[in-house]
Design an enzyme around this catalytic site. Structure first.
Site, PDB file in Angstrom:
ATOM      1  CG  ASP A  56      -9.060  14.008 -15.919  1.00 35.52           C
ATOM      2  OD1 ASP A  56      -8.726  13.311 -16.571  1.00 35.52           O
ATOM      3  OD2 ASP A  56      -9.936  13.707 -15.199  1.00 35.52           O
TER       4      ASP A  56
ATOM      5  NE  ARG B  18      -2.820   0.494   3.388  1.00 35.94           N
ATOM      6  CZ  ARG B  18      -2.390   1.011   4.465  1.00 35.94           C
ATOM      7  NH1 ARG B  18      -2.442   2.599   4.088  1.00 35.94           N
ATOM      8  NH2 ARG B  18      -2.177   0.661   5.511  1.00 35.94           N
TER       9      ARG B  18
ATOM     10  CE1 TYR C  51     -16.573   9.932 -15.461  1.00 36.13           C
ATOM     11  CE2 TYR C  51     -15.539  10.374 -13.373  1.00 36.13           C
ATOM     12  CZ  TYR C  51     -16.187   9.524 -14.203  1.00 36.13           C
ATOM     13  OH  TYR C  51     -16.802   8.242 -13.677  1.00 36.13           O
TER      14      TYR C  51
ATOM     15  CE  LYS D  78     -12.766   5.465 -18.360  1.00 35.24           C
ATOM     16  NZ  LYS D  78     -12.931   6.309 -17.306  1.00 35.24           N
TER      17      LYS D  78
HETATM   18  C1  LIG Z   1     -12.069  12.415 -17.653  1.00 36.57           C
HETATM   19  C2  LIG Z   1     -12.271  11.322 -16.446  1.00 36.57           C
HETATM   20  N1  LIG Z   1     -11.565  11.439 -15.452  1.00 36.57           N
HETATM   21  C3  LIG Z   1     -11.566  10.720 -14.566  1.00 36.57           C
HETATM   22  C4  LIG Z   1     -12.392   9.624 -14.682  1.00 36.57           C
HETATM   23  C5  LIG Z   1     -12.568   8.529 -13.588  1.00 36.57           C
HETATM   24  O1  LIG Z   1     -11.792   7.369 -13.553  1.00 36.57           O
HETATM   25  P1  LIG Z   1     -11.901   6.129 -12.979  1.00 36.57           P
HETATM   26  O2  LIG Z   1     -13.165   5.566 -13.512  1.00 36.57           O
HETATM   27  O3  LIG Z   1     -10.840   5.139 -13.499  1.00 36.57           O
HETATM   28  O4  LIG Z   1     -12.086   6.214 -11.610  1.00 36.57           O
HETATM   29  C6  LIG Z   1     -13.046   9.174 -15.726  1.00 36.57           C
HETATM   30  C7  LIG Z   1     -13.799   8.178 -16.018  1.00 36.57           C
HETATM   31  O5  LIG Z   1     -14.670   7.991 -16.673  1.00 36.57           O
HETATM   32  C8  LIG Z   1     -13.019  10.207 -16.721  1.00 36.57           C
HETATM   33  O6  LIG Z   1     -13.583  10.130 -18.133  1.00 36.57           O
END
Ligand SMILES: Cc1ncc(COP(=O)(O)O)c(C=O)c1O
Lengths: 438, 337
Positions: free
Chosen positions: A223, A98, A151, A248
């Site tokens: 992000d 961890r 998101y 992704k």
């Molecule tokens: C732009 C973006 N940021 C963060 C996330 C969150 O990621 P996770 O589903 O791996 O927790 C997503 C998920 O769809 C996303 O599209």
């Protein structure tokens, strides 16, 4: 194995027993953590080469050419471990998975290299990366600025958890620089924006937003999930920290859930400490899958970029399509796009089909190649409707305000042959009588 | 972590500011308000550590010195004493941690007796008295707030947008005794007890999390500036009430710490606070008073502030310490850590 090879490069130099005051202490911030067995390449090497080689753990015992999976939850304690505990440097010695594990360190080094940074952290999901970053970099009493169409998971974290955590959030249109500037307060500590938004593919001016953040002495977290470092490196544009849903494109095969955070250790060490307290560790086996996926990231991104562009161009002239959202199609929203900051726009394209949600649902059913599923960034094309998935919790009015109109479809172009994808789209758009095939 | 003190974090700051001296400038702000209806209170503003902001929200309700010794709340001077003693103890424990000294306890009582300051330090768990004595010498030299007490530190005054230069020369002797006992708990966390009946609850002190703390309370520099802002605001309230005017006053106090001084990352760095300034906002509801009357009032309030005098006047103080044999180890009170 000796302790020198077990610990991170820089750890030994930071062990000082002769100090009489703070100025005699010898630990300074360094890159990594990586051990001498991890392959560290200059950040000037091309992304294709970094993707394959950066961070690989070159096992001194077996000579394996790939990183072994360090599938263990704990490590032997030795003098270095005890020093790490007493000095507060346990990010630099494998003690407990961890806290850190060489499998994680490999993939962290690869992601850091691709984003042009010195340090990265991998976590159990994109949301654990974002939550750890937001909590670590803000205090109760601070203020955060983000996008009202961020998101959904990020939006919910900011809207539902920040008030009770003592952080205030202002949501703005991420492309409205004047609105961002106007939202700044003396206690503004963090700006959180996406390089390309979901689902309308708005392209906020990261370089300009970084200037606003700098003037406010606030940190800019970006992000970069939708673009990946292949298409944009936000740290080069002035961002302080980059986060990813590695679920992704970084993973790229829709077979894992992971997150990543990239930036200077000044920030990353604190985010690491937060992530380990939240428990957002990435399992070694998933770290291995992520490392393996990343090796082909630049190759895959080239295909994703091209496919989305081809689809966008094709749909832009289609009589059954009301609107197409993609930077290369242009339109008022992209009038100020700093195209020099992008090497490509990723695999996402959104469009509105004529006839609203009902027509969109039956259109998706008629598609043959893509799967109807949420998520994005995998080698396979995926298609979904934001209105009944990611943005379903919004009121109809809020959706309209953001620009999510009935009939909007989000298409995550995979790496299939674009001619096949386009033929399939044409077929689904033009053949309502064949409803119900899928 | 030894003494729960993150020595690695401090070491990293030493090396960071050697590479980038701009990161050594730490700015702190406190904002006090004296209101005829809502009394005296003080908040901290966002702090800036080099380029990194730390925006925490802490408020202390403060007793008005004009109302007598204590009114269920600490006096402005208690806040300042808390700031000085907690800085000295953090410097002691941090400096000790850097040389692997392990402490059971560290306490300091700081008393202001009619404008003169006395200290009493007790350290538990360190077997060698010489180690403690050497550390206390270092505290006297390198503790930013303790140096601010002992050195001449100019305090600037502004009213509205106008500077009022040369107002920080007056000596103040309030003719009473105010004291705090500060106890180190863990890492950068301390608890300060204002001594005397009804002086309010214990005050929590901590470093912000950007500087290895956990945001448990304002930090020592912030306490000192909270004391300054609150004291000047209290004096303004008192003087204007005496003139029959019921005005709301807002005073902000700012100061800069060159962290290179505490850490000795740069031997030439100034240790005590610098650029200390008090800014008084023109009061609301002051239609009846002329600009020059108000300016005079602001100057007088500033001149009468004992915390302003504490900061601006140099004085010869020394940390009085009893070697361990004579010192009972202070009892730990439960429920504080
Ligand atoms: C732009 C973006 N940021 C963060 C996330 C969150 O990621 P996770 O589903 O791996 O927790 C997503 C998920 O769809 C996303 O599209």
């Amino acid at each position: 194995m000796t302790k020198e090879t077990r610990t991170a490069i820089g750890f030994e130099e930071g062990r000082s027993s002769e100090a009489k005051w703070f100025n005699d202490l010898t630990r300074s911030r360094f890159a990594g953590p990586v051990t001498p067995h991890h392959r560290v390449l200059s950040r000037s090497v091309s992304p294709e080469t970094l993707a394959v080689h950066a961070g690989t753990y070159e096992d001194p015992v077996t000579g394996a050419v790939g990183t072994p999976v360090f599938q263990t939850s704990t490590f032997l304690l030795d003098e270095a471990s005890y020093t790490a505990f007493s000095d507060g440097t346990s990010r630099d010695v494998p003690i407990y998975t961890r806290y850190g594990n060489p499998s994680q360190w490999s993939v962290q080094e690869k992601i850091a290299a691709l984003e042009g940074s010195r340090s990265a952290l991998v976590t159990s999901s994109g949301m654990s990366a974002i939550a750890s970053t937001v909590y670590a970099l803000t205090n109760a009493g601070s203020h955060i600025i983000s996008a009202y169409d961020a998101y959904g998971g990020t939006y919910n974290l900011l809207r539902e958890d920040m008030p009770s955590a003592g952080r205030e959030v202002t949501f703005v249109d991420p492309t409205d620089l004047a609105a961002i500037e106007a939202a700044v307060r003396p206690e503004t500590q963090l700006l959180l924006f996406e390089t390309l938004t979901n689902p309308l593919l708005k392209a906020p001016a990261i370089r300009r937003i970084a200037e606003i953040a700098k003037r406010a002495n606030a940190l800019l977290v970006v992000d970069n999930t939708f673009l990946t470092p292949v298409n944009m490196r936000p740290l080069d544009l002035g961002a302080d920290v980059v986060v990813h849903s590695a679920t992704k494109y970084l993973g790229g095969h829709s077979d894992l859930t992971a997150g990543a955070v990239v930036g200077r250790r000044k920030f990353l060490d604190r985010i690491w400490a937060q992530a380990l307290r939240f428990g957002g560790t990435l399992e070694p086996l998933t770290a291995f899958l992520l490392e393996r996926g990343l090796k082909t990231l630049p190759l895959r991104m080239r295909a994703h970029n091209e496919n989305a562009r081809e689809i966008a161009r094709h749909l832009a002239g289609h009589p059954e399509i009301v609107a197409v959202h993609h930077p290369e199609i242009g339109g008022g929203r992209y009038a100020d796009l700093e195209s020099a900051d992008y090497s490509g726009y990723g695999g996402m394209v959104s469009f509105e089909v004529r006839g609203g949600d009902e027509a969109a649902l039956s259109f998706m059913k008629r598609l043959d190649i893509p799967y109807v599923a949420t998520s994005l960034g995998g080698v396979e094309s995926l298609v979904s409707m934001p209105g009944n998935t990611s943005h379903s919790s919004l009121t109809a009015r809020q959706r309209t305000q953001i620009g999510i109109h009935p009939g909007l479809i989000r298409f995550s172009a995979g790496i299939e042959n674009p001619r096949d994808l386009i033929r399939d789209l044409d077929h689904a758009l033009g053949a309502p009588e064949e409803e119900g095939r899928r | 972590m030894r003494n729960s003190f993150n020595t690695a974090g401090f070491s990293e700051v030493v090396h960071e500011i050697r590479n980038d001296p701009a990161e050594a400038d730490f700015w702190y702000t406190a904002k006090a308000r004296s209101s005829p209806s809502r009394g005296l209170s003080v908040d901290i503003g966002p702090a800036l550590f080099g380029t990194i902001k730390s925006a925490r929200s802490f408020r202390v309700e403060v007793g008005d010195p004009a109302d007598g010794p204590c009114a269920d709340a600490p006096l402005p001077l208690h806040l300042a004493l808390t700031g000085i003693a907690s800085c000295a103890l953090t410097t002691l424990v941090g400096g000790g941690s850097s040389q692997n000294v392990v402490f059971d306890s560290a306490d300091m009582e700081l008393t202001c007796r009619d404008g003169a300051y006395e200290t009493r330090v007790a350290v538990g768990g360190v077997p060698e008295d010489k180690v403690v004595a050497d550390l206390l010498d270092q505290v006297e030299q390198f503790s930013p707030n303790y140096r601010t007490l002992t050195q001449h530190v100019p305090v600037a005054l502004g009213f509205g947008s106008r500077p009022l230069p040369g107002a920080d020369g007056a000596e103040v002797a309030a003719g009473r005794t105010v004291a705090c006992r500060v106890r180190w708990i863990s890492g950068t966390q301390l608890l300060s007890r204002p001594l005397g009946e009804g002086c309010g609850p214990d005050l929590r002190v901590d470093a912000p999390k950007q500087l290895t703390g956990v945001d448990w309370g304002p930090n020592p520099q912030e306490y000192l500036l909270m004391g300054l802002a609150a004291d000047v605001a209290a004096q303004l309230g008192r003087l204007s009430r005496a003139d029959g005017r019921y005005l709301t006053w807002e005073v902000s106090a700012t100061g800069r710490e060159d962290i290179g001084g505490l850490l000795q990352a740069d031997p030439a760095a100034v240790v005590h606070l610098q650029d200390v300034a008090c800014a008084v906002a023109p009061p609301r509801g002051a239609k009846a008073a002329s600009e020059s009357e108000l300016t005079e009032l602001v100057r007088t309030a500033f001149a009468h502030s004992e915390v302003r005098d504490l900061i601006s006047r140099a004085r010869s103080a020394g940390l009085a310490w009893q070697p361990q044999a004579d010192t009972p180890v202070p009892s730990q009170e439960p429920g504080c850590a």
